[in-house]
Scaffold this motif. Structure first.
Motif, short mmCIF file in Angstrom:
data_model
loop_
_atom_site.label_atom_id
_atom_site.label_comp_id
_atom_site.label_asym_id
_atom_site.label_seq_id
_atom_site.Cartn_x
_atom_site.Cartn_y
_atom_site.Cartn_z
N GLU A 42 0.83 -1.21 0.00
CA GLU A 42 0.00 0.00 0.00
C GLU A 42 0.86 1.26 0.00
OE1 GLU A 42 -3.17 2.33 2.94
OE2 GLU A 42 -2.38 0.36 3.51
N GLU A 43 1.89 1.27 0.85
CA GLU A 43 2.77 2.44 0.94
C GLU A 43 3.47 2.73 -0.39
OE1 GLU A 43 5.34 1.32 4.07
OE2 GLU A 43 3.85 1.64 5.67
N GLN A 44 3.79 1.68 -1.10
CA GLN A 44 4.47 1.84 -2.39
C GLN A 44 3.49 2.14 -3.53
OE1 GLN A 44 6.87 -1.93 -2.25
NE2 GLN A 44 8.56 -0.52 -2.62
N LYS A 45 2.21 2.24 -3.17
CA LYS A 45 1.14 2.57 -4.13
C LYS A 45 1.01 1.52 -5.24
CE LYS A 45 1.22 7.57 -3.34
NZ LYS A 45 2.37 7.65 -2.43
N PHE A 46 1.32 0.28 -4.89
CA PHE A 46 1.11 -0.82 -5.82
C PHE A 46 -0.18 -1.57 -5.51
CE2 PHE A 46 5.58 -0.31 -6.82
CZ PHE A 46 5.62 -0.63 -8.18
N PHE A 47 -0.81 -1.26 -4.39
CA PHE A 47 -2.01 -2.00 -3.99
C PHE A 47 -2.96 -1.11 -3.22
CE2 PHE A 47 -4.12 -4.75 -0.70
CZ PHE A 47 -5.06 -5.31 -1.55
N SER A 48 -4.24 -1.27 -3.54
CA SER A 48 -5.34 -0.68 -2.80
C SER A 48 -6.47 -1.68 -2.91
CB SER A 48 -5.75 0.66 -3.41
OG SER A 48 -6.92 1.18 -2.80
N GLY A 49 -7.01 -2.15 -1.78
CA GLY A 49 -8.06 -3.14 -1.89
C GLY A 49 -8.35 -3.84 -0.58
N SER A 50 -8.92 -5.04 -0.68
CA SER A 50 -9.26 -5.85 0.48
C SER A 50 -8.71 -7.26 0.30
CB SER A 50 -10.78 -5.90 0.69
OG SER A 50 -11.31 -4.61 0.92
N VAL A 51 -8.32 -7.86 1.42
CA VAL A 51 -7.72 -9.20 1.40
C VAL A 51 -8.35 -10.05 2.49
CG1 VAL A 51 -5.59 -10.53 1.71
CG2 VAL A 51 -5.53 -8.34 0.49
N LEU A 52 -8.60 -11.30 2.17
CA LEU A 52 -9.06 -12.26 3.18
C LEU A 52 -8.26 -13.55 3.02
CD1 LEU A 52 -12.63 -13.00 4.39
CD2 LEU A 52 -11.14 -14.91 3.77
N VAL A 53 -7.79 -14.06 4.16
CA VAL A 53 -7.08 -15.34 4.21
C VAL A 53 -7.76 -16.19 5.27
CG1 VAL A 53 -4.87 -16.49 4.59
CG2 VAL A 53 -4.92 -14.18 3.60
N ALA A 54 -8.12 -17.42 4.92
CA ALA A 54 -8.81 -18.29 5.88
C ALA A 54 -8.34 -19.72 5.73
CB ALA A 54 -10.32 -18.22 5.68
N GLU A 55 -8.35 -20.45 6.84
CA GLU A 55 -8.05 -21.87 6.86
C GLU A 55 -9.23 -22.61 7.47
OE1 GLU A 55 -4.47 -24.80 8.37
OE2 GLU A 55 -5.35 -23.38 9.80
N HIS A 56 -9.72 -23.62 6.75
CA HIS A 56 -10.91 -24.36 7.19
C HIS A 56 -12.06 -23.41 7.51
CE1 HIS A 56 -8.42 -27.87 7.21
NE2 HIS A 56 -7.69 -27.46 8.23
N GLY A 57 -12.14 -22.31 6.79
CA GLY A 57 -13.20 -21.35 6.99
C GLY A 57 -12.95 -20.37 8.12
N LYS A 58 -11.88 -20.59 8.91
CA LYS A 58 -11.56 -19.68 10.00
C LYS A 58 -10.67 -18.56 9.48
CE LYS A 58 -9.78 -19.47 14.72
NZ LYS A 58 -9.23 -20.24 15.86
N VAL A 59 -11.09 -17.33 9.67
CA VAL A 59 -10.40 -16.18 9.11
C VAL A 59 -9.09 -15.91 9.83
CG1 VAL A 59 -10.53 -13.70 8.69
CG2 VAL A 59 -12.53 -15.15 8.25
N ILE A 60 -8.01 -15.86 9.08
CA ILE A 60 -6.70 -15.46 9.61
C ILE A 60 -6.53 -13.95 9.47
CG2 ILE A 60 -4.19 -15.67 9.29
CD1 ILE A 60 -4.70 -18.51 8.25
N LEU A 61 -6.96 -13.42 8.33
CA LEU A 61 -6.89 -11.97 8.09
C LEU A 61 -8.05 -11.58 7.18
CD1 LEU A 61 -3.94 -9.64 7.36
CD2 LEU A 61 -5.71 -9.85 5.61
N SER A 62 -8.73 -10.50 7.51
CA SER A 62 -9.75 -9.91 6.64
C SER A 62 -9.66 -8.41 6.86
CB SER A 62 -11.15 -10.43 6.99
OG SER A 62 -12.11 -9.87 6.12
N GLN A 63 -9.15 -7.69 5.85
CA GLN A 63 -8.79 -6.29 6.09
C GLN A 63 -8.75 -5.51 4.79
OE1 GLN A 63 -6.08 -6.02 9.31
NE2 GLN A 63 -5.01 -4.25 8.44
N GLY A 64 -9.03 -4.21 4.89
CA GLY A 64 -8.93 -3.31 3.76
C GLY A 64 -7.64 -2.51 3.81
N TYR A 65 -7.17 -2.11 2.63
CA TYR A 65 -5.95 -1.31 2.50
C TYR A 65 -6.21 -0.23 1.46
CZ TYR A 65 -3.94 -5.25 4.99
OH TYR A 65 -3.69 -6.21 5.94
N GLY A 66 -5.66 0.95 1.70
CA GLY A 66 -5.88 2.03 0.76
C GLY A 66 -7.32 2.51 0.79
N MET A 67 -7.75 3.16 -0.29
CA MET A 67 -9.05 3.80 -0.32
C MET A 67 -9.97 3.19 -1.37
SD MET A 67 -9.08 6.25 1.93
CE MET A 67 -7.81 6.89 3.05
#
Length: 392
Positions: A42-67
């Protein structure tokens, strides 16, 4: 809509717990490392968006970045809606499967059954449309596409742009990615179901699965939490080597044009519901029941198997894991959703920067998860947001 090159992500069981990341402490550690990596993007302005990572349906990360909207300073969140581009194809494919299971069509049916006057339609099957083996030219690569993309149009008018073009090869003998096939599948779904494509998906996929933040995107919709899409301003050929790359609003596209090939929107949270449905219920087997083997000497998607709207990679170099997923791209957006089959881990990345190297970003995440070294983007040129008046 952009033709995509599908690059799938990979995994290796380096942790304890039989290759799974079960413990809460591991989840916290992985969250922190992935978050730090994505903030760097995000800081390098290569990404703006949302990401979700889950294992067996259990969320490890669900977060937005940028605008979600840089003009109004509205942040991205897990509830932000993004255009999916060609990730839409798996939903179109599943709609076809549903209609087959209701005995309303067969994937072995030929195209002329639904479009009687389609040239050589008696040689082209629904299965070939689903797997990009029909030989029908990709309409998004035609010279007339640029004008078509911005004008009001209908499915019949879109089909007319490629209907009379010569086939690239004899149906069934090669694989070549073609959005045209999924435009034809959209038409078939509407004719067989008696519903508009958008309404069919809403009634038979999104609503039953509780995907209340997913649907068919249209420019005129007032859609709560929809992200704006951004592209890079193309610098003149004589621009200085250290000139800034300027991030600007993406060019307009009439969303009737991508249709079942790329017109859907969703959120990372809704896509997790879709992932759980596919893999928990083995519904994914319906999408990979007819894989196409690709000739590495002839085809650009070498060593990957294309099913119905998804790709299967059974032996990613050095890591030897089975991955099922698909990438997408459309004006202003880049997307990826990939599932590690044996580990039951999904990584979903939705970006409202269409210049995000989406596969590399996904690789960063899976490398973190499985203890591998990874490379952050190298910023070779400066990027900035700048309005038209300042640019002049």
């Amino acid at each position: 809509m952009k033709k995509i090159i599908i690059i799938l992500i990979h995994s290796i069981g380096l942790f304890a717990y039989h290759g799974h990341i079960y413990s809460k402490s591991h989840h916290h550690a992985m969250h922190a490392k992935i978050d730090a990596c994505l903030k760097r993007w995000e800081e390098q302005k290569f990404f703006s968006g949302s990401v979700l990572v889950a294992e067996h349906g259990k969320v490890i990360l669900s977060q937005g970045y940028g605008m979600a909207n840089y003009e109004l300073d509205v942040p991205n969140t897990p509830d932000t809606k993004f255009r999916l581009g060609s990730m839409s194809k798996q939903f179109t494919a599943y709609a076809i499967i549903q209609l087959q299971e209701q005995s309303l069509l067969s994937v072995d049916d030929t195209l002329d059954k639904y479009i009687p006057d389609y040239p050589e339609g008696n040689r082209i099957t629904i299965n070939q449309l689903l797997t990009h083996t029909s030989g029908i030219p990709n309409f998004t690569s035609l010279p007339e596409y640029e004008q078509l993309a911005v004008l009001p149009t209908t499915l019949n008018e879109i089909i007319a742009t490629f209907k009379d073009k010569a086939l690239n090869f004899q149906p069934g003998l090669q694989h070549r990615y073609s959005n045209s096939g999924y435009i034809l599948l959209t038409d078939i779904i509407e004719k067989v179901s008696g519903q508009a494509y958008a309404q069919y998906l809403q009634d038979h996929i999104f609503t039953p699965l509780g995907m209340h933040n997913s649907g068919y995107d249209r420019h005129e919709l007032v859609l709560h939490n929809r992200a704006s899409g951004y592209s890079l301003y193309k610098q003149p050929k004589d621009a200085a080597q250290d000139a800034c790359d300027i991030i600007q609003n993406a060019s307009y596209i009439n969303m009737q044009v991508p249709s079942g090939a790329g017109a859907l929107y969703s959120t990372v949270s809704d896509l997790l519901l879709w992932d759980r449905f596919l893999h928990r219920n083995q519904a994914i087997n319906r999408l990979i029941s007819s894989l196409v083997k690709i000739d590495a000497q002839k085809e650009e998607l070498a060593a990957m198997n294309y099913g119905y709207g998804v790709v299967v990679d059974t032996d990613y170099p050095l890591l030897h894991k089975k991955i099922i997923g698909h990438n997408g791209g459309i004006n202003g957006f880049a997307t990826a959703m990939n599932h590690f089959v044996d580990e039951d881990i999904v990584i979903i990345v939705l970006s409202n920067f269409d210049f995000t190297p989406i596969s590399k970003l996904s690789h960063n995440i899976d490398h973190i998860l499985f203890g591998q070294e990874y490379e952050l983007p190298v910023k070779t040129r400066k990027m900035t947001f700048q309005d038209n008046e300042k640019r002049k």
